[in-house]
Enzyme design. Structure first.
Site, PDB file in Angstrom:
ATOM      1  N   SER A 264       0.843  -1.193   0.000  1.00  0.00           N
ATOM      2  CA  SER A 264       0.000   0.000   0.000  1.00  0.00           C
ATOM      3  C   SER A 264       0.876   1.240   0.000  1.00  0.00           C
ATOM      4  CB  SER A 264      -0.913  -0.010   1.226  1.00  0.00           C
ATOM      5  OG  SER A 264      -0.145   0.262   2.374  1.00  0.00           O
ATOM      6  N   LYS A 265       0.200   2.368  -0.090  1.00  0.00           N
ATOM      7  CA  LYS A 265       0.862   3.673  -0.201  1.00  0.00           C
ATOM      8  C   LYS A 265       2.007   3.856   0.791  1.00  0.00           C
ATOM      9  CE  LYS A 265      -1.104   5.997  -3.425  1.00  0.00           C
ATOM     10  NZ  LYS A 265      -0.192   5.590  -4.467  1.00  0.00           N
ATOM     11  N   ARG A 266       1.798   3.324   2.005  1.00  0.00           N
ATOM     12  CA  ARG A 266       2.839   3.611   2.997  1.00  0.00           C
ATOM     13  C   ARG A 266       4.143   2.872   2.683  1.00  0.00           C
ATOM     14  NH1 ARG A 266       2.845  -0.380   6.901  1.00  0.00           N
ATOM     15  NH2 ARG A 266       1.159  -1.845   6.504  1.00  0.00           N
ATOM     16  N   HIS A 267       4.091   1.914   1.747  1.00  0.00           N
ATOM     17  CA  HIS A 267       5.334   1.256   1.319  1.00  0.00           C
ATOM     18  C   HIS A 267       6.034   2.039   0.210  1.00  0.00           C
ATOM     19  CE1 HIS A 267       3.005  -2.343   2.882  1.00  0.00           C
ATOM     20  NE2 HIS A 267       4.120  -2.374   3.583  1.00  0.00           N
ATOM     21  N   GLY A 268       5.381   3.076  -0.291  1.00  0.00           N
ATOM     22  CA  GLY A 268       5.967   3.844  -1.397  1.00  0.00           C
ATOM     23  C   GLY A 268       5.090   3.695  -2.630  1.00  0.00           C
TER      24      GLY A 268
END
Ligand code: GLU
Length: 516
Positions: A264-268
């Site tokens: 998800s977004k928090r992984h980049g």
């Protein structure tokens, strides 16, 4: 007009695969991998790859998202045989254009007694859900409207009451299906509440529309994300109610981040569009995505799409979750950058060169040719297309004063003999003609060497710093002829001018002389 949908048998001997994105955002790399596995199977087995847009969620579906998904699929090279733009015999391929088909299928289930009208209000359903949760039970429709007689339902509809249509889940006990990736999967009908198949506003629900479409489109293999495993028993029951043969199912494990949570977004970066903007080549992303949860075998990892397709077997897809490894993607990308045609690479890198101020507007042919040449020289040393401008900054953004503000460059000047080399380089290059090739550059270096007595690193390091403004970079044997070739270009070709060796050496020597 498309042929009658019923003319294609779901038991067609050749494979028919589909990718069915909901156009509610960008194409996520996990979904791109699902599309790829379908495409690989279709291309490897001579089957058809169908693209269907699942846009019945009118609040969240947008034409912009659909266009961007199509664009990303095209960029990846995942061409579809049937679908939006391509057409095909069993369209339309957008669910929003198939509402009559769903209506007719819902009527069929109503007539068979396999579906019923449900007049429960959202408030009633919400209260039921809450009390089930409070009692520690999984929320499941109570079946309040199950026993309503057809006459009563008709009367309430005629009176203008809103109704959804629900599928009557038969109490058959276990519902199972064979999943190519996960083996035999079984759910008990007790846990399946009667699902809404048509909402009160007439829109079909996913589980219903997907069965109608996969059956009428003759889909033989449904390959999708494992988030749909729990939907599949409902779908299997719907196939049975219609008398359609279910397809073969394969549910792919989700793509995870390094912490084993879904990517998800928090992984980049998570969308194809982001990787595209970050300088990843389409063939690299395709090759890398194929390696998540599958292996071409024989220890081979780098394989172009056509070879991946020839080797791909659904039976070899692993069940364990695949972790998205950004370093491995960079490694694969590096390989494809090295082997890519430099002209194509230069074109792909144009937006980055424009952002770096190197390219202004349309490039004249000679400037285009020059850019392709220097991109080819730098291609072996970058992981991503967007790194090319900084590798080539020494050509277009040379500035002796700016270079001399760098600590590493100033440290170089403190070495003994360095200033002599710089002064000699300025004088010798002023006296020599353009350095068209490696030999001309070597001859210049030899003259500087005989004047200063410096050799090896003590000769070449100061020359590099003076001519490129940097302490490291491309081999001077390549960099110097590239500088001279750029300097010889007529100006105003759309490229930032490249100062020649003579101007660089003079500017650097003058700037050094001004230092205390
Ligand atoms: N539109 C669904 C999704 O994007 C498709 C699921 C399926 O392949 O059946 O998740």
């Amino acid at each position: 007009m498309p042929e009658s949908a019923d003319s294609v048998s779901p038991l067609s001997p050749s494979m028919r695969l589909r990718f069915a994105p909901s156009p509610t955002g960008h194409l996520h790399v996990g979904n791109a991998r699902t599309a790829l596995f379908n495409w690989l199977l279709a291309r490897g087995q001579g089957g058809a790859f169908v693209l269907r847009i699942e846009d019945t969620d009118v609040e969240r579906s947008t034409a912009v998202s659909e266009a961007s998904i199509l664009d990303d699929l095209r960029w990846l090279g995942l061409t579809w045989d049937e679908g939006p733009e391509a057409g095909g015999a069993v369209g339309p391929y957008r669910q929003s254009e198939r509402l009559d088909i769903y209506r007719a299928h819902a009527d069929r289930l109503l007539a068979q007694g396999d579906a019923y009208h449900c007049f429960c209000t959202p408030e009633q359903l919400d209260a039921e859900r809450k009390s089930a949760l409070a009692a520690g039970q999984p929320p499941k429709y109570s079946g309040r409207c199950r026993a309503l007689g057809a006459d009563e339902a008709r009367a309430r509809l005629a009176a203008g009451e809103a109704a959804a249509i629900r599928f009557r889940v038969p109490a058959v006990g276990d519902v199972g299906f064979d999943d190519v990736v996960r083996g035999h999967v079984v759910f008990h009908t007790d846990v399946i509440g009667d699902p809404v198949i048509v909402r009160s506003d007439g829109r079909p629900a996913y589980n219903f529309a997907v069965v109608v479409d996969d059956a009428l489109m003759g889909i033989t293999h449904v390959i999708r994300g494992e988030d749909h495993v729990s939907n599949t028993p409902r779908q299997v029951l719907l196939y049975r109610a219609f008398g359609y043969a279910p397809p073969t199912f394969a549910h792919l494990s989700l793509v995870m981040g390094p912490d084993h949570a879904p990517l998800s977004k928090r992984h980049g970066a998570t969308s194809v569009a982001e990787f595209r903007a970050n300088g990843i080549l389409p063939e690299a992303l395709v090759n890398y995505l194929a390696l998540i949860g599958w292996s071409p075998g024989d220890g081979v990892e780098i394989l172009p799409a056509a070879d991946l397709a020839a080797r791909f077997r659904l039976e070899d897809v692993g069940k364990s979750a695949g972790v998205f490894d950004i370093d491995k993607l960079a490694w694969v990308n590096r390989h494809y950058i090295k082997v890519a045609d430099p002209g194509r690479l230069a074109n792909l890198a144009l937006p980055y060169f424009a952002r770096a101020g190197v390219v202004h507007g349309a490039l004249r042919d000679d400037a285009q040719g020059y850019l392709a040449h220097v991109v080819g020289l730098a291609a072996g040393s970058v992981d991503r297309v967007d790194e090319l401008p900084s590798r080539l900054a020494f050509l277009f953004a040379y500035d002796a004063e700016v270079a001399l503000q760098r600590d590493d460059v100033r440290a170089e000047l403190a070495e003994p003999g360095v200033r002599d080399v710089i002064a000699a380089l300025a004088e010798e290059s002023a006296a020599s003609g353009p350095l068209a090739d490696r030999d001309a550059f070597r001859a210049l270096a030899t003259r500087v060497r005989s004047r200063t007595g410096q050799k090896g690193k003590a000769l070449f390091h100061p020359m590099r710093v003076a001519l490129t403004g940097d302490v490291s970079g491309m081999e001077l044997d390549l960099a110097v002829p590239a500088i001279e070739r750029g300097a010889a270009l007529p100006v105003a070709g759309g490229l930032q001018p490249v100062p020649d060796v003579r101007a660089r050496a003079a500017a650097f020597a003058a700037a050094v002389a001004r230092l205390a």
